[in-house]
Scaffold this motif. Structure first.
Motif, PDB file in Angstrom:
ATOM      1  N   SER A 125      62.063   8.003  50.122  1.00 29.72           N
ATOM      2  CA  SER A 125      61.778   8.049  51.557  1.00 29.72           C
ATOM      3  C   SER A 125      63.037   7.813  52.378  1.00 29.72           C
ATOM      4  O   SER A 125      63.287   8.503  53.377  1.00 29.72           O
ATOM      5  N   ASP A 126      63.854   6.854  51.953  1.00 25.74           N
ATOM      6  CA  ASP A 126      65.074   6.528  52.699  1.00 25.74           C
ATOM      7  C   ASP A 126      66.074   7.684  52.713  1.00 25.74           C
ATOM      8  O   ASP A 126      66.936   7.748  53.593  1.00 25.74           O
ATOM      9  N   ASP A 127      65.985   8.570  51.738  1.00 24.96           N
ATOM     10  CA  ASP A 127      66.963   9.656  51.625  1.00 24.96           C
ATOM     11  C   ASP A 127      66.465  10.994  52.162  1.00 24.96           C
ATOM     12  O   ASP A 127      67.141  12.002  52.014  1.00 24.96           O
ATOM     13  N   MET A 128      65.273  11.012  52.777  1.00 25.17           N
ATOM     14  CA  MET A 128      64.821  12.241  53.417  1.00 25.17           C
ATOM     15  C   MET A 128      65.745  12.563  54.598  1.00 25.17           C
ATOM     16  O   MET A 128      66.144  11.672  55.346  1.00 25.17           O
ATOM     17  N   GLN A 129      66.088  13.838  54.785  1.00 24.64           N
ATOM     18  CA  GLN A 129      67.098  14.205  55.770  1.00 24.64           C
ATOM     19  C   GLN A 129      66.646  15.202  56.829  1.00 24.64           C
ATOM     20  O   GLN A 129      67.274  15.296  57.881  1.00 24.64           O
ATOM     21  N   LEU A 130      65.621  15.987  56.580  1.00 23.51           N
ATOM     22  CA  LEU A 130      65.318  17.108  57.457  1.00 23.51           C
ATOM     23  C   LEU A 130      64.465  16.702  58.652  1.00 23.51           C
ATOM     24  O   LEU A 130      63.487  15.961  58.507  1.00 23.51           O
ATOM     25  N   ASP A 131      64.848  17.192  59.812  1.00 19.70           N
ATOM     26  CA  ASP A 131      64.035  17.052  61.018  1.00 19.70           C
ATOM     27  C   ASP A 131      63.195  18.313  61.175  1.00 19.70           C
ATOM     28  O   ASP A 131      63.688  19.429  60.960  1.00 19.70           O
ATOM     29  N   PHE A 132      61.926  18.155  61.546  1.00 11.03           N
ATOM     30  CA  PHE A 132      61.069  19.323  61.716  1.00 11.03           C
ATOM     31  C   PHE A 132      59.949  18.989  62.704  1.00 11.03           C
ATOM     32  O   PHE A 132      59.564  17.827  62.870  1.00 11.03           O
ATOM     33  N   PRO A 133      59.406  19.998  63.375  1.00 11.63           N
ATOM     34  CA  PRO A 133      58.321  19.767  64.330  1.00 11.63           C
ATOM     35  C   PRO A 133      57.007  19.523  63.592  1.00 11.63           C
ATOM     36  O   PRO A 133      56.778  20.086  62.519  1.00 11.63           O
ATOM     37  N   ASP A 134      56.158  18.683  64.154  1.00  9.55           N
ATOM     38  CA  ASP A 134      54.842  18.456  63.555  1.00  9.55           C
ATOM     39  C   ASP A 134      53.880  19.491  64.127  1.00  9.55           C
ATOM     40  O   ASP A 134      53.017  19.190  64.940  1.00  9.55           O
ATOM     41  N   ARG A 183      74.664  15.191  44.690  1.00 13.31           N
ATOM     42  CA  ARG A 183      75.122  16.417  45.351  1.00 13.31           C
ATOM     43  C   ARG A 183      75.056  16.315  46.873  1.00 13.31           C
ATOM     44  O   ARG A 183      75.523  17.218  47.570  1.00 13.31           O
ATOM     45  N   GLY A 184      74.454  15.243  47.393  1.00 17.22           N
ATOM     46  CA  GLY A 184      74.333  15.094  48.834  1.00 17.22           C
ATOM     47  C   GLY A 184      73.350  16.065  49.460  1.00 17.22           C
ATOM     48  O   GLY A 184      73.481  16.435  50.631  1.00 17.22           O
ATOM     49  N   LEU A 185      72.320  16.476  48.703  1.00 18.73           N
ATOM     50  CA  LEU A 185      71.328  17.426  49.205  1.00 18.73           C
ATOM     51  C   LEU A 185      70.160  16.672  49.823  1.00 18.73           C
ATOM     52  O   LEU A 185      69.934  15.493  49.542  1.00 18.73           O
ATOM     53  N   PRO A 186      69.359  17.350  50.671  1.00 19.77           N
ATOM     54  CA  PRO A 186      68.199  16.681  51.266  1.00 19.77           C
ATOM     55  C   PRO A 186      67.203  16.257  50.192  1.00 19.77           C
ATOM     56  O   PRO A 186      66.885  17.039  49.287  1.00 19.77           O
ATOM     57  N   MET A 187      66.705  15.028  50.284  1.00 12.54           N
ATOM     58  CA  MET A 187      65.765  14.531  49.293  1.00 12.54           C
ATOM     59  C   MET A 187      64.430  15.267  49.358  1.00 12.54           C
ATOM     60  O   MET A 187      63.623  15.190  48.421  1.00 12.54           O
ATOM     61  N   GLU A 188      64.194  16.033  50.430  1.00 14.79           N
ATOM     62  CA  GLU A 188      62.987  16.839  50.500  1.00 14.79           C
ATOM     63  C   GLU A 188      62.864  17.785  49.304  1.00 14.79           C
ATOM     64  O   GLU A 188      61.753  18.199  48.947  1.00 14.79           O
ATOM     65  N   LEU A 189      63.992  18.108  48.669  1.00 16.70           N
ATOM     66  CA  LEU A 189      63.956  19.020  47.515  1.00 16.70           C
ATOM     67  C   LEU A 189      63.205  18.419  46.332  1.00 16.70           C
ATOM     68  O   LEU A 189      62.766  19.154  45.442  1.00 16.70           O
ATOM     69  N   VAL A 190      63.038  17.100  46.315  1.00 18.98           N
ATOM     70  CA  VAL A 190      62.312  16.482  45.204  1.00 18.98           C
ATOM     71  C   VAL A 190      60.838  16.884  45.231  1.00 18.98           C
ATOM     72  O   VAL A 190      60.132  16.765  44.221  1.00 18.98           O
TER      73      VAL A 190
END
Length: 518
Positions: free
Chosen positions: A71-80, A119-126
């Motif tokens: 959760s702490d590493d999630m990076q992406l902003d998006f509209p709900d 790799r510094g990628l968004p954690m959303e990829l998990v």
């Protein structure tokens, strides 16, 4: 590609069916461009632990719960927006599928999180393996996409995933994760750092997404992901990923209880330095062959591939035992062999074909430099990797309790507690994940609830071996005691409820179950 499961009801798991149509653009090594969706949170970077050493295993982490770290590493902003709300409602409609995902992911999730962070990628990829396969490394779609990340054969080959009769890299958790993240990095450069377009292309192929962008440009329309005219499956895919990430980041907000996963590795890589039979490796480590094969889903046989990779994933508590034993094991004892006496007319190729092995394997096993044979010569025929009939690992658990009781210990009842998974319960009682599920009428998609009663038929050491009490002497260690009585260190610890430190002192009495023939 769609992968349907009953647990997800209307949540259609979709993925990489069009990856084989990927653009021919070369994979460049340029730095990825900053995505407009990446938030400005500070994110910790961690060294890769795909190949663990003792120092790394001893390092402490900031949080004991892997879900908090994710959760702490999630990076992406998006509209709900409505599309995300619809997918989130579908996820929350089932009480079981998140628990099922957590149970399946438990052995592998830490490894994947480590590599995404490195790799510094968004954690959303998990969440991609959650959406694609529900974290089942054996998952296969109707379009022949395979593994956690659902690679079709051609895309797998494009990103270095070999597939033959011994080994399928698409089911190799480490190799397929590296390949998938390589592909995401390529796509992200292709789409100038836009992560939503990147994720859409993972599902539909970059050609389709690029064409949708070009059509909007010609019409003077916006080219962000939400404005693109894409196939219905792809229009749902990105919202699924974002909705899953939102639920994992805010479980309290959505009244979701995630089984606690320790923020520590469950598996460790052991380099075998060559081909090895899983029954031999399991015996050296002190665990069941079925347990070892279960956490190495890329292996199609009971022997590792002669072409490699020469490594195994091993539960961390058994890894040291295997590494120490491998260091002293002669290469000729790694693969069981049988003898063959050469007769007139024999050739290496004919003998290899008759025995289901390659000519090169025959040469290696017999230290042959050429193809010349002589009549009466004895050859060692290496294992072809097929299951051994007498091996317990390939026996199916009996369906009738009376039959089970005849081959195992006394039946026990276990009450499920909060945070329990089939994985950790099976490991604690020395049985396999599959056996525990069968004994209780569960399947791979079943979730556990606190208070549920499970039946366990533990492997009774007393039924096979004799019990004895050993008094610890000065200079003794667990490893020296285990070696003396030809048992595994982990078994001595389990029989005597010793903690991870394995501390023993002179005069202490240990219960051992030793072979009746010793």
């Amino acid at each position: 590609m769609k992968l349907r499961t009953a647990l997800l009801a209307t949540l259609i798991l979709s993925g990489c069916q069009n990856l084989s149509h990927q653009d021919d653009r070369a994979l460049t090594a340029s730095e990825p461009i900053k995505s407009p969706q990446v938030s400005k949170k500070l994110h910790k970077k961690h060294a890769s632990r795909f190949l663990f050493n003792d120092d790394q295993l001893d390092e402490s982490t900031d949080t004991g719960n892997l879900w908090v770290r994710i959760s702490d590493d999630m990076q992406l902003d998006f509209p709900d927006n409505q599309r995300i709300r619809q997918q989130r409602a579908t996820i929350l409609r089932s009480d079981n599928h998140l628990a099922t995902i957590a149970s399946r992911a438990e052995p592998y999730l830490y490894l994947i999180v480590e590599e995404i962070e490195r790799r510094g990628l968004p954690m959303e990829l998990v969440t991609i393996p959650m959406i694609e396969s529900m974290f089942d490394p054996h998952a296969r779609s109707r379009s022949n996409a395979v593994g956690l990340w659902q690679f079709v054969p051609q895309t797998g080959r494009n990103f270095g995933l070999r597939h033959d009769s011994w080994y399928d890299g698409r089911r190799d958790v480490l190799a397929s994760t590296n390949a998938a993240l390589d592909y995401f990095e390529y796509l992200n450069r292709f789409f100038d750092g836009d992560w939503l377009q990147t994720i859409a292309a993972y599902n539909a192929g970059e050609g389709r997404v690029r064409n949708a962008i070009l059509r909007n440009q010609k019409r003077g329309r916006p080219t962000d992901y939400w404005s693109l005219d894409l196939p219905r499956e792809t229009r749902m895919y990105v919202p699924k990923v974002l909705a899953m990430a939102d639920v994992l980041s805010n479980p309290e907000k959505y009244n979701v209880t995630l089984p606690t996963l320790a923020n520590e590795p469950k598996l460790r890589v052991v380099n075998t330095e060559g081909q090895i039979d899983l029954h031999v490796a399991a015996q050296l480590a002190g665990l069941r062959p079925a347990d070892l094969k279960e956490v190495n889903p890329a292996l199609s046989r009971w022997t590792t591939s002669p072409r490699g990779p020469y490594r195994l994933l091993v539960p961390v508590e058994y890894a040291d035992s295997l590494e120490l034993a491998l260091a002293d094991l002669p290469k000729r004892e790694r693969i069981p062999t049988r003898s063959y006496r050469v007769v007139s007319g024999d050739t290496l190729s004919r003998i290899a074909m008759q025995n289901g092995v390659s000519v090169n394997q025959l040469k290696v096993a017999n230290n042959l430099r050429g193809n010349t044979l002589r009549r009466g010569q004895t050859l060692a025929i290496p294992s072809d990797g097929k299951p051994v009939a007498a091996a317990p690992a390939v026996r199916q658990p009996q369906s009738k309790p009376t039959r089970i009781a005849a081959t195992t210990g006394s039946k026990r009842h276990y009450k499920v507690r909060s945070g329990d998974t089939l994985w950790n319960i099976s490991r604690a009682h020395g049985v396999t994940h599959g056996e525990l599920a069968k004994w209780n009428g569960l399947n791979a998609k079943s979730a556990l609830k606190p208070g549920m009663q499970l039946v366990i038929w533990p492997k009774s050491a007393a039924s096979r071996d004799k019990s004895m009490v050993y008094q610890v002497r000065r200079g003794d260690s667990l490893s020296s005691i285990a070696a003396r009585f030809q048992v595994a260190v982990v078994d001595v610890m389990r029989w005597n409820q010793l903690d991870k430190s394995g501390y023993i002192k002179p005069g202490q009495e240990l219960t051992l179950f030793v072979n009746n023939n010793s």
